[in-house]
Enzyme design. Structure first.
Site, PDB file in Angstrom:
ATOM      1  N   TYR A  52      17.271  55.293  49.928  1.00  0.00           N
ATOM      2  CA  TYR A  52      18.106  55.452  49.631  1.00  0.00           C
ATOM      3  C   TYR A  52      19.468  55.595  50.571  1.00  0.00           C
ATOM      4  CZ  TYR A  52      17.503  59.369  46.204  1.00  0.00           C
ATOM      5  OH  TYR A  52      17.997  60.302  45.061  1.00  0.00           O
ATOM      6  N   GLU A  54      23.002  56.336  49.657  1.00  0.00           N
ATOM      7  CA  GLU A  54      24.528  56.463  49.108  1.00  0.00           C
ATOM      8  C   GLU A  54      25.316  56.616  49.633  1.00  0.00           C
ATOM      9  OE1 GLU A  54      22.407  60.066  48.526  1.00  0.00           O
ATOM     10  OE2 GLU A  54      23.542  60.841  46.207  1.00  0.00           O
ATOM     11  N   ASP A 197      35.684  45.098  28.813  1.00  0.00           N
ATOM     12  CA  ASP A 197      34.357  44.685  29.265  1.00  0.00           C
ATOM     13  C   ASP A 197      33.612  43.693  28.826  1.00  0.00           C
ATOM     14  OD1 ASP A 197      31.047  45.000  28.754  1.00  0.00           O
ATOM     15  OD2 ASP A 197      31.723  47.140  27.396  1.00  0.00           O
ATOM     16  N   THR A 223      27.637  44.109  32.226  1.00  0.00           N
ATOM     17  CA  THR A 223      26.368  44.233  32.415  1.00  0.00           C
ATOM     18  C   THR A 223      25.702  43.404  33.231  1.00  0.00           C
ATOM     19  OG1 THR A 223      25.828  43.903  30.534  1.00  0.00           O
ATOM     20  CG2 THR A 223      25.640  46.077  30.566  1.00  0.00           C
ATOM     21  N   LYS A 226      22.591  39.967  30.450  1.00  0.00           N
ATOM     22  CA  LYS A 226      22.893  39.417  29.148  1.00  0.00           C
ATOM     23  C   LYS A 226      23.804  37.903  29.814  1.00  0.00           C
ATOM     24  CE  LYS A 226      24.981  43.508  26.751  1.00  0.00           C
ATOM     25  NZ  LYS A 226      25.445  44.570  26.884  1.00  0.00           N
ATOM     26  N   ARG A 232      18.723  43.898  35.034  1.00  0.00           N
ATOM     27  CA  ARG A 232      19.756  44.882  34.666  1.00  0.00           C
ATOM     28  C   ARG A 232      20.059  45.913  34.904  1.00  0.00           C
ATOM     29  NH1 ARG A 232      17.746  46.231  28.581  1.00  0.00           N
ATOM     30  NH2 ARG A 232      19.259  47.464  28.574  1.00  0.00           N
TER      31      ARG A 232
HETATM   32  N1  DSN Z   1      23.295  47.131  23.709  1.00  0.00           N
HETATM   33  C1  DSN Z   1      24.198  46.323  24.321  1.00  0.00           C
HETATM   34  C2  DSN Z   1      23.741  44.761  23.119  1.00  0.00           C
HETATM   35  O1  DSN Z   1      22.885  45.228  22.716  1.00  0.00           O
HETATM   36  O2  DSN Z   1      25.118  44.609  22.703  1.00  0.00           O
HETATM   37  C3  DSN Z   1      25.263  46.719  24.186  1.00  0.00           C
HETATM   38  O3  DSN Z   1      25.249  47.478  24.992  1.00  0.00           O
END
Ligand code: DSN
Length: 428
Positions: A52, A54, A197, A223, A226, A232
């Protein structure tokens, strides 16, 4: 790798092995998915999950942070370096909470955000009516034009009329380049903050293959799993002037303890992204995407905007008269995995849309190149021609298995590193 799981939880071991076999035996074309390195997986599965933490490095609410402070500083340092940002927050659990954190840092509930509609390729958290972001904030949305492109004049006009407090740039299903500089200028003209984003684009941005929003946005959100090819997770980058309020908006604003194992894995992925190998990978994503889109057009598919500048291809199935959901499911039976998606101005609801979204990050990680894109276009086209013919679909799935067996999922993407001092980049 899985010996303890096999011994102590054979049921989960079996399921995970099944998923591993699935990921290896299919063509994964969902543009938001990828394969991570074993180094990233090791960090994700490390003892850091036990801790933890925080707070932030040097300012935690729990003791025992001798190592975790260093881990988080390494991650923050690597993030600011490769994105050329003043400050990074690597604690958001995902892209959705990263976006919410960005809004929370800059405006108060009830103020106005303006992002792309879901139907035009925006994200739920860009102010969709079913999202908490349109319940806590007022939300107005812009759309793409009839040709599927962002129309910056229309966006400017809407911003002038609506006077949003935040303009959100960035998409989840937009196949063309985005001019973040124009978004930044529009935001300045109307006195709004600019939140960008780049969840889908971050790997391309790091490689210098897509314009970075960092100079033009107050806060950049992404994120990490990707095109960036990490675990993730979510991440926020900002100018120095916003750093303190951004950190506060994430913790204590909306999260408790950060997932230190994920943060460590993000750090690993960021180091992998800071290599020549990653640059070549990102270049190949684009070459593959371009080739796949050209071949699909040759096969008679309509693509939104007629092609792609990035890793995303959005197929408009209306002329073929195939529902997107049925097509995605038939493809899945043929071991080709994409996702059904709305196309711009789709009269059908998101549950039964007229589009299919595919992309090249994962197949490129497996080493597939232009010749394989030709084969994939052919396989996709044959599924479209054989909807309802399960024997033909089954034959196609066998061809996919043969193709995937020639491109095993790699464990490593970069040359091994020399051991570095863990204190080497403790710049904070
Ligand atoms: N769910 C994602 C995507 O597949 O693009 C976006 O957050």
């Amino acid at each position: 790798m899985y010996s303890a799981l096999e011994k102590y939880d054979p049921q989960l071991f079996e399921l995970i092995k099944q998923e591993e076999a699935r990921q290896s035996g299919v063509l994964r074309l969902i543009p938001s998915e990828n394969y991570v390195s074993q180094a990233v997986r090791m960090a994700t599965g490390s003892c850091l999950t036990n801790k933890y933490s925080e707070g932030y490095p040097g300012k935690r609410y729990y003791e025992g942070q001798q190592v975790t402070d260093l881990v988080e500083n390494v991650a923050r340092h690597r993030a600011t370096k490769i994105f050329k940002a003043d400050h990074a927050n690597v604690q958001p659990y995902s892209g959705s909470v990263a976006n919410l954190g960005a809004y929370n840092a800059l405006i108060k509930p009830g103020q106005k955000i303006m992002g792309l509609t879901l139907g035009s390729g925006g994200h739920l958290t860009h102010g969709a009516n079913v999202s908490i972001t349109s319940k806590f904030f007022q939300a107005v949305n812009y759309s793409v034009n009839a040709d599927g492109y962002l129309d910056y004049d229309e966006i400017r006009d809407l911003a002038k009329r609506e006077k949003p407090d935040i303009i959100v740039s960035g998409t989840t299903a937009y196949p063309r380049a985005i001019d973040f500089e124009i978004f930044g200028n529009i935001a300045k003209e109307v006195g709004a903050y600019h939140v960008s984003d780049i969840a889908h684009l971050s790997g391309l941005v790091v490689a210098g293959l897509h314009k970075s929003p960092v100079p033009y946005a107050d806060i950049v959100s992404t994120t990490t799993h990707k095109t960036l090819r990490g675990p993730r997770g979510g991440m926020l980058l900002c100018k120095a002037e916003h750093a303190a309020k951004l950190d506060k908006a994430i913790m204590p604003g909306q999260q408790g303890g950060p997932h230190m194992h994920t943060i460590a894995a993000i750090a690993v992925a960021l180091a992998e992204a800071d290599t020549q190998e990653f640059l070549l990978y990102a270049e190949q994503i684009l070459k593959n995407s371009k080739r796949l889109s050209e071949k699909l057009i040759e096969k008679g598919f309509d693509l939104v905007t007629g092609g792609t500048d990035n890793h995303i291809i959005l197929i408009d199935l209306r002329r073929k008269n195939i529902p997107g959901r049925d097509f995605a499911k038939a493809l899945d039976r043929a071991r080709i995995v994409g996702n059904f998606n709305t196309v711009p101005h789709d009269p059908a609801p998101p549950t039964k849309p007229n589009g299919l979204r595919i992309g090249t990050p994962a197949v490129t990680t497996r080493g597939m190149r232009e010749p394989e894109m030709d084969v994939i276009a052919d396989l996709i086209s044959r599924v479209a021609d054989n909807m309802g013919n399960e024997e033909a679909i089954s034959d196609i799935s066998k061809e996919v298995m043969e193709l995937t067996s020639r491109f095993p999922v790699p464990d490593h993407f970069i040359i091994p590193k020399k051991k570095e001092s863990p204190f080497g980049c403790d710049e904070d």
